[in-house]
Design a protein around this motif. Structure first.
Motif, PDB file in Angstrom:
ATOM      1  N   ALA A 172       0.832  -1.218   0.000  1.00 13.72           N
ATOM      2  CA  ALA A 172       0.000   0.000   0.000  1.00 13.72           C
ATOM      3  C   ALA A 172       0.862   1.262   0.000  1.00 13.72           C
ATOM      4  O   ALA A 172       0.514   2.261  -0.639  1.00 13.72           O
ATOM      5  CB  ALA A 172      -0.931  -0.009   1.208  1.00 13.72           C
ATOM      6  N   LEU A 173       1.997   1.212   0.682  1.00 13.71           N
ATOM      7  CA  LEU A 173       2.861   2.391   0.743  1.00 13.71           C
ATOM      8  C   LEU A 173       3.600   2.590  -0.576  1.00 13.71           C
ATOM      9  O   LEU A 173       3.797   3.723  -1.034  1.00 13.71           O
ATOM     10  CB  LEU A 173       3.850   2.252   1.903  1.00 13.71           C
ATOM     11  CG  LEU A 173       3.214   2.046   3.282  1.00 13.71           C
ATOM     12  CD1 LEU A 173       4.273   2.067   4.373  1.00 13.71           C
ATOM     13  CD2 LEU A 173       2.165   3.117   3.565  1.00 13.71           C
ATOM     14  N   LYS A 174       3.980   1.492  -1.206  1.00 14.07           N
ATOM     15  CA  LYS A 174       4.589   1.609  -2.541  1.00 14.07           C
ATOM     16  C   LYS A 174       3.602   2.191  -3.542  1.00 14.07           C
ATOM     17  O   LYS A 174       3.975   2.975  -4.423  1.00 14.07           O
ATOM     18  CB  LYS A 174       5.063   0.228  -3.008  1.00 14.07           C
ATOM     19  CG  LYS A 174       6.339  -0.261  -2.341  1.00 14.07           C
ATOM     20  CD  LYS A 174       6.789  -1.564  -2.994  1.00 14.07           C
ATOM     21  CE  LYS A 174       8.176  -1.948  -2.564  1.00 14.07           C
ATOM     22  NZ  LYS A 174       8.635  -3.191  -3.220  1.00 14.07           N
ATOM     23  N   MET A 175       2.331   1.815  -3.409  1.00 15.77           N
ATOM     24  CA  MET A 175       1.300   2.313  -4.318  1.00 15.77           C
ATOM     25  C   MET A 175       1.132   3.824  -4.163  1.00 15.77           C
ATOM     26  O   MET A 175       0.995   4.551  -5.148  1.00 15.77           O
ATOM     27  CB  MET A 175      -0.023   1.593  -4.042  1.00 15.77           C
ATOM     28  CG  MET A 175      -1.177   2.003  -4.957  1.00 15.77           C
ATOM     29  SD  MET A 175      -2.091   3.468  -4.367  1.00 15.77           S
ATOM     30  CE  MET A 175      -2.913   2.783  -2.924  1.00 15.77           C
ATOM     31  N   VAL A 176       1.139   4.315  -2.916  1.00 16.92           N
ATOM     32  CA  VAL A 176       1.010   5.756  -2.680  1.00 16.92           C
ATOM     33  C   VAL A 176       2.159   6.501  -3.358  1.00 16.92           C
ATOM     34  O   VAL A 176       1.948   7.497  -4.063  1.00 16.92           O
ATOM     35  CB  VAL A 176       1.000   6.056  -1.168  1.00 16.92           C
ATOM     36  CG1 VAL A 176       1.121   7.556  -0.917  1.00 16.92           C
ATOM     37  CG2 VAL A 176      -0.274   5.527  -0.531  1.00 16.92           C
ATOM     38  N   LYS A 177       3.362   6.013  -3.150  1.00 20.19           N
ATOM     39  CA  LYS A 177       4.535   6.657  -3.756  1.00 20.19           C
ATOM     40  C   LYS A 177       4.413   6.676  -5.281  1.00 20.19           C
ATOM     41  O   LYS A 177       4.661   7.714  -5.915  1.00 20.19           O
ATOM     42  CB  LYS A 177       5.800   5.912  -3.326  1.00 20.19           C
ATOM     43  CG  LYS A 177       7.077   6.422  -3.957  1.00 20.19           C
ATOM     44  CD  LYS A 177       8.264   5.592  -3.490  1.00 20.19           C
ATOM     45  CE  LYS A 177       9.524   5.983  -4.214  1.00 20.19           C
ATOM     46  NZ  LYS A 177      10.684   5.162  -3.805  1.00 20.19           N
ATOM     47  N   ARG A 178       4.021   5.552  -5.864  1.00 15.42           N
ATOM     48  CA  ARG A 178       3.905   5.462  -7.320  1.00 15.42           C
ATOM     49  C   ARG A 178       2.852   6.431  -7.849  1.00 15.42           C
ATOM     50  O   ARG A 178       3.093   7.141  -8.838  1.00 15.42           O
ATOM     51  CB  ARG A 178       3.556   4.029  -7.713  1.00 15.42           C
ATOM     52  CG  ARG A 178       3.524   3.798  -9.218  1.00 15.42           C
ATOM     53  CD  ARG A 178       3.425   2.329  -9.576  1.00 15.42           C
ATOM     54  NE  ARG A 178       2.236   1.704  -8.998  1.00 15.42           N
ATOM     55  CZ  ARG A 178       2.259   0.825  -8.003  1.00 15.42           C
ATOM     56  NH1 ARG A 178       3.416   0.480  -7.447  1.00 15.42           N
ATOM     57  NH2 ARG A 178       1.134   0.298  -7.534  1.00 15.42           N
TER      58      ARG A 178
END
Length: 454
Positions: A172-178
């Protein structure tokens, strides 16, 4: 550094922004739009002789979700940008308004206090605080009245302060960054934890940085450990992605006794010294089920000592509002008795250079050699690592011959040295520079966004 202006509310004409007359020459265009973070609105702009302030109509302020405070002005073509607005991204929120980020709440409160003197806006947020449909964040800020949660636009720049590698890998945190980077074009700095071996490998081919590197091997065999032990008498086994000195073993070989010794910190946080007849015994009784593939073997450098305790140094570097590195703090870390590392959590002590070196020339030599090393290493890492780096914390050592050695570079450095009362100014200065670097990235994103990804 750009001047900052107090925001005042005017209840006259609708959608009106009154700017200082001195700002008129910064663009050749008629200004028709105002932007704060990712919130935008059309506007009517007037220029007046104002004393350190801008005036904004109440409806325009509400449209932008603009809080009172200080702002800088960036004028580009037909748009004026207020802020900049910096989002400090982290995880570990508690649901408590008194300590919203648990025991790290004070850590973040200090950053949010620094924003005032820097003339910027900053807030702390996590993945679950973003409303993707509206582009609004339910972020946290801190002022004289304590913590407060409020609605604010998505930021111009994100400062990554995720607490550890495990959380950083969360989907979920990688998705926010992307999404923030690709859909909104928001620069994101200090985006990942450094890998010790990767840093070693990128510095080793360059003469100006290789001279700071101890002999190091990845995933060593027992034979390689034996060879390095017999060459140096003492070596370290360090986790490739470790932190806080956890999982570090110091191995010592005594030729006279033909015996091996090992110092390490147990899971119960006790410092232990054990004796072995062979390396096989060490691996059986102390190293346990750990994977050697995840470990580095490094020669032990004979560091300078005070009161029989070894000393190393934490050196912080930060980029400024021009994107240039500066050394913002240097402090010595003295190991606790019987400790493998100098970490404060492991009984270490913080000392200033003034406390450590009574002789001024000795103190100056240490200061200049550590400063030079930190700046050279910062530049080379910055050139070689993908993404934007705004700060680095180095663990450096000085040996008896005055040579400087690099033990670790940290992309999200802890701030334990700033607990020393003599380093309060350095503490504030380094925090302010992190925010000023966000201003630099904001300007690049506005004026030449293609340069961000060259």
């Amino acid at each position: 550094m750009n001047p900052s202006y107090n925001i005042t509310v005017t209840f006259t004409a609708s959608k009106t922004l009154i700017l200082p007359a001195s700002a008129r020459h910064e663009t050749n265009h008629d200004i028709t739009e105002v932007i704060f973070g990712t919130a935008a609105s059309s506007c009517f702009v007037e220029f007046q002789e104002l004393n350190g302030a801008i005036k904004i109509s109440k409806d325009l302020m509400d449209d932008l979700l603009l809080p009172l405070g200080k702002t800088q002005l960036i004028l580009h073509q037909n748009t004026v940008y207020l802020g900049p607005l910096i989002g400090i991204f982290t995880a570990g929120f508690t649901g408590s308004i008194l300590r919203p980020i648990g025991n790290r709440s004070l850590f973040f409160a200090k950053y949010l206090t620094a924003q005032k003197s820097a003339g910027l806006f900053a807030y702390v947020f996590g993945a679950h605080h973003i409303d993707w449909e509206t582009g609004i964040v339910n972020g946290f800020t801190f002022d004289d009245d304590g913590w407060r949660q409020f609605k604010i636009p998505l930021p111009n720049v994100v400062y990554d302060r995720l607490p550890n590698r495990e959380i950083e890998e969360h989907h979920a945190l990688k998705m926010v960054k992307r999404r923030l980077r690709t859909e909104y074009g928001i620069p994101w700095f200090n985006p990942g934890f450094f890998d010790k071996w990767t840093i070693h490998q990128l510095l080793l081919p360059h003469a100006e940085t290789a001279l700071y590197l101890p002999e190091t091997k990845l995933a060593p065999s027992k034979e390689e450990i034996e060879v390095m032990l017999h060459r140096h008498n003492s070596v370290y086994l360090k986790p490739r992605n470790g932190s806080l000195g956890l999982g570090v073993f110091q191995l010592i070989y005594s030729p006279d006794e033909q015996t091996y010794y090992c110092r390490y910190r147990s899971d119960q946080e006790d410092n232990i010294l054990r004796k072995y007849r062979s390396l096989d015994q060490f691996f059986m009784y102390s190293f346990g089920s750990r994977k050697m593939d995840d470990y580095l073997l490094q020669e032990r450098i004979k560091l300078i000592r005070i009161d029989q305790q070894q000393i190393d140094f934490r050196v912080h570097t930060n980029k400024d509002s021009q994107g240039r590195f500066h050394v913002t703090a240097i402090a010595a870390k003295m190991a606790g008795k019987g400790c493998v590392t100098t970490h404060v959590d492991n009984g270490g002590m913080i000392k200033t250079l003034e406390e450590l070196f009574e002789q001024e020339d000795e103190r100056n030599q240490a200061f200049h050699s550590l400063t030079l090393a930190a700046l050279v290493l910062s530049e080379k890492i910055d050139q070689s690592i993908e993404g934007f780096i705004g700060e680095i914390g180095f663990d450096l050592g000085i040996d008896a011959c005055k040579n400087v050695w690099l033990f670790e570079a940290n992309s999200k450095p802890g701030r334990s040295i700033f607990s020393h009362p003599a380093l309060k100014e350095e503490d504030l200065h380094s925090r302010k520079l992190s925010l000023q670097y966000a201003l630099y990235l904001t300007k690049i994103a506005i004026e030449e966004p293609e340069a961000l990804y060259e």
